[in-house]
Design a protein around this motif. Sequence first.
Motif, PDB file in Angstrom:
ATOM      1  N   ILE A  20       5.475  17.646  -2.395  1.00  0.00           N
ATOM      2  CA  ILE A  20       6.756  18.287  -2.075  1.00  0.00           C
ATOM      3  C   ILE A  20       7.404  18.831  -3.347  1.00  0.00           C
ATOM      4  N   ALA A  21       7.311  18.057  -4.440  1.00  0.00           N
ATOM      5  CA  ALA A  21       7.934  18.482  -5.705  1.00  0.00           C
ATOM      6  C   ALA A  21       7.311  19.767  -6.227  1.00  0.00           C
TER       7      ALA A  21
ATOM      8  N   ILE B 137       9.828  21.267  -8.753  1.00  0.00           N
ATOM      9  CA  ILE B 137      10.423  20.120  -9.438  1.00  0.00           C
ATOM     10  C   ILE B 137       9.336  19.396 -10.219  1.00  0.00           C
ATOM     11  N   ASP B 138       9.659  18.978 -11.444  1.00  0.00           N
ATOM     12  CA  ASP B 138       8.684  18.231 -12.247  1.00  0.00           C
ATOM     13  C   ASP B 138       8.392  16.893 -11.565  1.00  0.00           C
ATOM     14  N   PRO B 139       7.128  16.635 -11.206  1.00  0.00           N
ATOM     15  CA  PRO B 139       6.781  15.391 -10.495  1.00  0.00           C
ATOM     16  C   PRO B 139       6.624  14.205 -11.443  1.00  0.00           C
ATOM     17  N   ILE B 140       7.659  13.908 -12.197  1.00  0.00           N
ATOM     18  CA  ILE B 140       7.604  12.792 -13.144  1.00  0.00           C
ATOM     19  C   ILE B 140       8.881  11.978 -13.034  1.00  0.00           C
TER      20      ILE B 140
ATOM     21  N   THR C 130       0.788  -1.243   0.000  1.00  0.00           N
ATOM     22  CA  THR C 130       0.000   0.000   0.000  1.00  0.00           C
ATOM     23  C   THR C 130       0.816   1.288   0.000  1.00  0.00           C
ATOM     24  N   ALA C 131       2.074   1.219   0.392  1.00  0.00           N
ATOM     25  CA  ALA C 131       2.798   2.456   0.706  1.00  0.00           C
ATOM     26  C   ALA C 131       3.304   3.206  -0.520  1.00  0.00           C
ATOM     27  N   PHE C 132       3.568   2.497  -1.621  1.00  0.00           N
ATOM     28  CA  PHE C 132       4.219   3.176  -2.737  1.00  0.00           C
ATOM     29  C   PHE C 132       3.344   4.275  -3.312  1.00  0.00           C
ATOM     30  N   SER C 133       2.063   3.995  -3.509  1.00  0.00           N
ATOM     31  CA  SER C 133       1.159   5.011  -4.063  1.00  0.00           C
ATOM     32  C   SER C 133       1.056   6.218  -3.139  1.00  0.00           C
ATOM     33  N   LYS C 134       1.058   5.970  -1.814  1.00  0.00           N
ATOM     34  CA  LYS C 134       1.011   7.079  -0.861  1.00  0.00           C
ATOM     35  C   LYS C 134       2.300   7.900  -0.923  1.00  0.00           C
ATOM     36  N   ALA C 135       3.430   7.205  -1.092  1.00  0.00           N
ATOM     37  CA  ALA C 135       4.708   7.912  -1.185  1.00  0.00           C
ATOM     38  C   ALA C 135       4.753   8.789  -2.433  1.00  0.00           C
ATOM     39  N   ILE C 136       4.168   8.310  -3.542  1.00  0.00           N
ATOM     40  CA  ILE C 136       4.132   9.092  -4.776  1.00  0.00           C
ATOM     41  C   ILE C 136       3.329  10.372  -4.570  1.00  0.00           C
ATOM     42  N   VAL C 137       2.164  10.246  -3.915  1.00  0.00           N
ATOM     43  CA  VAL C 137       1.314  11.420  -3.676  1.00  0.00           C
ATOM     44  C   VAL C 137       2.053  12.445  -2.810  1.00  0.00           C
ATOM     45  N   GLU C 138       2.677  11.974  -1.737  1.00  0.00           N
ATOM     46  CA  GLU C 138       3.395  12.888  -0.838  1.00  0.00           C
ATOM     47  C   GLU C 138       4.581  13.536  -1.548  1.00  0.00           C
ATOM     48  N   ALA C 139       5.311  12.745  -2.348  1.00  0.00           N
ATOM     49  CA  ALA C 139       6.469  13.282  -3.057  1.00  0.00           C
ATOM     50  C   ALA C 139       6.049  14.315  -4.102  1.00  0.00           C
ATOM     51  N   LYS C 140       4.887  14.109  -4.753  1.00  0.00           N
ATOM     52  CA  LYS C 140       4.408  15.080  -5.737  1.00  0.00           C
ATOM     53  C   LYS C 140       4.073  16.413  -5.085  1.00  0.00           C
TER      54      LYS C 140
END
Length: 401
Positions: A205-206, A211-214, A193-203
């Motif tokens: 911050i980006a 920073i381009d969130p890609i 479950t954590a990877f999708s949550k990490a992507i949302v949080e990192a976006k």
Amino acid sequence: MTIIVRYLKLSYNYVTIEESFLGFLNVDDTSGKGLFDITLEELKSLGLQIDDMRGQGYDNGANMKGKHQGVQKRFLDINPRAFYTPCGCHSLNLTLCDMANKCVKGKNFFGFIQPLLQVGEKDNDAAIASEATSLAEKELSDFEFLVSTVVWYEVLNRVNIVSKKLQSKDMHLDNAITEINKLIGYFKDYRETAFSKAIVEAKEIAIEMGIDPIFPQKRLIERKKRFDESSSSEEVSFTPEENFRVNYFLYIVDQAISSLETRFEQFKEYDKVFALKFEERSDIDADELYTELKLFETLETNEFSNPIDVLKFLKELDYFPNASIAYRILLTILVTVASAERSFSKLKFVKSYLRSTMTQERLSGLAMISIENEILESIDYEELINQFAIKNARRASRIVG
């Protein structure tokens, strides 16, 4: 080297786990045999019998935990009931090392973080900026680095929470096994479950950092097919995000689960303490212990929160001798060597530059005063001074005579 003993204080309705500092040892030979010899000699000088040991714990150095020539093996040869457990906190640290070394991007992430922390300690903005410009050379894009930071922050935070719990003086093996099993379960859930949550949080911050969130798209290299290769066969291709998840995130989480299960396997074998292989040297009779525990299940009692409460209850009844011994052994087995590490922290304060030439006896004495200060506060100083004065008076009278 430092010696710490773990034991129980028992009374009619009072049970506490204690760990006491006995002193520092000056070691010249750091091999398994050298450390064993000096430890054995010190224990004998303190009047402690090796046959009374029911547990031993050290850090994860080969000279201490070695299966053939380590200190723990040499003690087990004398007393097979001195059950050995590796330090839980050291094992957690090694688990993190296993995770970081699992893939190249994990190494590169900490390879970038380490010099950044070092220059950060110097509070030098120019040096920090210089280190930050090298990010592109670490094979991690800006956004990949943010995702990696979010993931590692959560992992390190969770491991740190468990490590602090294991360092508690009242922590015992049964609870430690429960905490490790919870940590393994956490990583299994985190994997899904954590990877999708990490992507949302990192976006988020980006976007704040501009920073381009890609994830960067790498150039695909077309491979020529062999003459016997079917045209319908297609290689599995991942999107950049899926490639990062499969080849980085899942790698480190799977390594965490595997490493935890392997490194804490010794913890889960503590039933060896009560095994019949000790024959006549066993502390308990297995058949009688089984009977007592079955009888204990039939008693109408409240649920106990931990083995200390169970031991208190058994002591009050006073007709479960084997079960009482089993619980006492369980509570005295070491989970970590945190107390020994804390004593080394005290050593830095005691052995300062101005005290660099003190003798070993004085060093251990000052360290004991600092570490066991609760006992020191209960001492009657007037009585101590009187005894010291009497000894000096006798010495002076002999000199005059």
